[in-house]
Design a protein around this motif. Structure first.
Motif, mmCIF file in Angstrom:
data_model
loop_
_atom_site.group_PDB
_atom_site.id
_atom_site.type_symbol
_atom_site.label_atom_id
_atom_site.label_comp_id
_atom_site.label_asym_id
_atom_site.label_seq_id
_atom_site.Cartn_x
_atom_site.Cartn_y
_atom_site.Cartn_z
ATOM 1 N N PHE A 65 68.269 65.236 3.976
ATOM 2 C CA PHE A 65 66.908 65.154 3.441
ATOM 3 C C PHE A 65 66.937 64.882 1.940
ATOM 4 O O PHE A 65 66.242 63.987 1.446
ATOM 5 C CB PHE A 65 66.138 66.439 3.748
ATOM 6 C CG PHE A 65 64.738 66.458 3.200
ATOM 7 C CD1 PHE A 65 63.750 65.658 3.750
ATOM 8 C CD2 PHE A 65 64.414 67.274 2.129
ATOM 9 C CE1 PHE A 65 62.454 65.671 3.237
ATOM 10 C CE2 PHE A 65 63.121 67.296 1.619
ATOM 11 C CZ PHE A 65 62.145 66.495 2.175
ATOM 12 N N LEU A 66 67.755 65.634 1.216
ATOM 13 C CA LEU A 66 67.839 65.435 -0.229
ATOM 14 C C LEU A 66 68.448 64.080 -0.573
ATOM 15 O O LEU A 66 68.003 63.410 -1.512
ATOM 16 C CB LEU A 66 68.629 66.565 -0.878
ATOM 17 C CG LEU A 66 67.990 67.953 -0.798
ATOM 18 C CD1 LEU A 66 68.878 68.990 -1.467
ATOM 19 C CD2 LEU A 66 66.589 67.969 -1.390
ATOM 20 N N ALA A 67 69.452 63.671 0.179
ATOM 21 C CA ALA A 67 70.083 62.372 -0.081
ATOM 22 C C ALA A 67 69.103 61.224 0.122
ATOM 23 O O ALA A 67 69.087 60.271 -0.667
ATOM 24 C CB ALA A 67 71.302 62.191 0.821
ATOM 25 N N THR A 68 68.285 61.323 1.151
ATOM 26 C CA THR A 68 67.339 60.234 1.394
ATOM 27 C C THR A 68 66.247 60.188 0.342
ATOM 28 O O THR A 68 65.703 59.122 0.076
ATOM 29 C CB THR A 68 66.714 60.306 2.802
ATOM 30 O OG1 THR A 68 66.058 61.566 2.973
ATOM 31 C CG2 THR A 68 67.747 60.089 3.875
ATOM 32 N N ARG A 69 65.920 61.321 -0.287
ATOM 33 C CA ARG A 69 64.964 61.279 -1.401
ATOM 34 C C ARG A 69 65.545 60.381 -2.491
ATOM 35 O O ARG A 69 64.846 59.549 -3.054
ATOM 36 C CB ARG A 69 64.683 62.661 -2.006
ATOM 37 C CG ARG A 69 64.147 63.748 -1.117
ATOM 38 C CD ARG A 69 62.905 63.423 -0.350
ATOM 39 N NE ARG A 69 63.299 62.869 0.930
ATOM 40 C CZ ARG A 69 62.490 62.341 1.835
ATOM 41 N NH1 ARG A 69 61.213 62.267 1.616
ATOM 42 N NH2 ARG A 69 62.923 61.863 2.969
ATOM 43 N N GLY A 70 66.827 60.580 -2.793
ATOM 44 C CA GLY A 70 67.471 59.758 -3.815
ATOM 45 C C GLY A 70 67.554 58.296 -3.428
ATOM 46 O O GLY A 70 67.330 57.411 -4.246
ATOM 47 N N ASN A 71 67.852 58.026 -2.162
ATOM 48 C CA ASN A 71 67.979 56.640 -1.708
ATOM 49 C C ASN A 71 66.647 55.905 -1.761
ATOM 50 O O ASN A 71 66.549 54.801 -2.305
ATOM 51 C CB ASN A 71 68.531 56.595 -0.284
ATOM 52 C CG ASN A 71 69.933 57.136 -0.188
ATOM 53 O OD1 ASN A 71 70.662 57.179 -1.165
ATOM 54 N ND2 ASN A 71 70.311 57.576 0.987
ATOM 55 N N VAL A 72 65.623 56.497 -1.190
ATOM 56 C CA VAL A 72 64.318 55.826 -1.117
ATOM 57 C C VAL A 72 63.696 55.675 -2.502
ATOM 58 O O VAL A 72 63.263 54.583 -2.892
ATOM 59 C CB VAL A 72 63.361 56.596 -0.175
ATOM 60 C CG1 VAL A 72 61.932 56.076 -0.285
ATOM 61 C CG2 VAL A 72 63.855 56.516 1.266
ATOM 62 N N TYR A 73 63.664 56.753 -3.263
ATOM 63 C CA TYR A 73 62.963 56.699 -4.539
ATOM 64 C C TYR A 73 63.836 56.146 -5.655
ATOM 65 O O TYR A 73 63.310 55.676 -6.668
ATOM 66 C CB TYR A 73 62.349 58.065 -4.854
ATOM 67 C CG TYR A 73 61.386 58.413 -3.748
ATOM 68 C CD1 TYR A 73 60.172 57.751 -3.651
ATOM 69 C CD2 TYR A 73 61.734 59.310 -2.738
ATOM 70 C CE1 TYR A 73 59.310 58.003 -2.599
ATOM 71 C CE2 TYR A 73 60.874 59.563 -1.686
ATOM 72 C CZ TYR A 73 59.670 58.905 -1.617
ATOM 73 O OH TYR A 73 58.824 59.137 -0.566
ATOM 74 N N GLY A 74 65.151 56.163 -5.476
ATOM 75 C CA GLY A 74 66.035 55.458 -6.404
ATOM 76 C C GLY A 74 65.800 53.955 -6.320
ATOM 77 O O GLY A 74 65.781 53.255 -7.331
ATOM 78 N N ALA A 75 65.591 53.467 -5.093
ATOM 79 C CA ALA A 75 65.278 52.045 -4.917
ATOM 80 C C ALA A 75 63.941 51.711 -5.572
ATOM 81 O O ALA A 75 63.804 50.674 -6.236
ATOM 82 C CB ALA A 75 65.257 51.692 -3.430
#
Length: 190
Positions: free
Chosen positions: A52-62
């Motif tokens: 969950f935390l990793a996908t926050r970084g992936n989606v919003y990092g993009a």
């Protein structure tokens, strides 16, 4: 400009943001302790936390990368206003952020079934992820855009800000909203 000047400029811009990120990470760890204390009510909850935390970084990092590129190219103004490029990027991030949260709940539940491990009901895990994903989407977008726009207007390179901002907001609000989602689900279940 010399290499030394460039390195110092990057360091000067990134260090304060990294220090704030350090504090945010510690706070997220404290919230994780509270989530762990409630994990017995929803077996399988903890396997969803890292992804969950990793996908926050992936989606919003993009999203942050798109915004930074748009600012550098002059395609996006550093302010909240009607802009099709900005709107499209935000909508895509919301759909991705919430959608992947639901997928996390389903895949985690399926993995627990396949392993024969104890697990909460599918709807409980998916509900927790949906609520946490939806709430973090709002905060991530407003916080990320606000901080990048403010930093850009103050002379900071948004490329130096995106990573630490996304990580800190994602960890802090991801954990807070995950805890809130668990508390809400507990109230619904009992």
């Amino acid at each position: 400009m010399s290499v030394r000047h460039d390195v110092w400029d990057i360091y000067r811009q990134a260090l304060p943001v990294l220090l704030v990120a350090l504090g945010g990470g510690l706070f997220a760890g404290l919230v994780l302790e509270l989530v762990i204390a409630r994990a017995a009510d929803f077996p399988g909850l903890l396997i969803m936390v890292p992804v969950f935390l990793a996908t926050r970084g992936n989606v919003y990092g993009a999203l942050g990368g798109r915004i930074a590129s748009g600012l550098h190219q002059g395609l996006i103004e550093p302010q909240f206003q009607r802009d099709d490029r900005l709107l499209n990027a935000v909508v895509a991030s919301v759909v991705n952020g919430i959608g992947i949260s639901i997928v996390i709940g389903v895949i985690s539940w399926l993995a627990l079934v396949a392993l024969g491990w104890p697990r909460a009901d599918l709807l409980h895990l998916v509900g927790i992820m949906f609520v946490a994903g939806a709430l973090t989407s709002g905060v991530m977008i407003i916080g990320l855009l606000g901080l990048i726009f403010y930093g850009f207007r103050a002379g900071y390179d948004p490329d130096n800000l995106v990573g630490p901002i996304v990580t800190t907001l994602g960890d802090v609000f991801g954990m807070l909203f995950l805890l809130l989602s668990v508390v809400l689900m507990e109230a619904l279940v009992t």
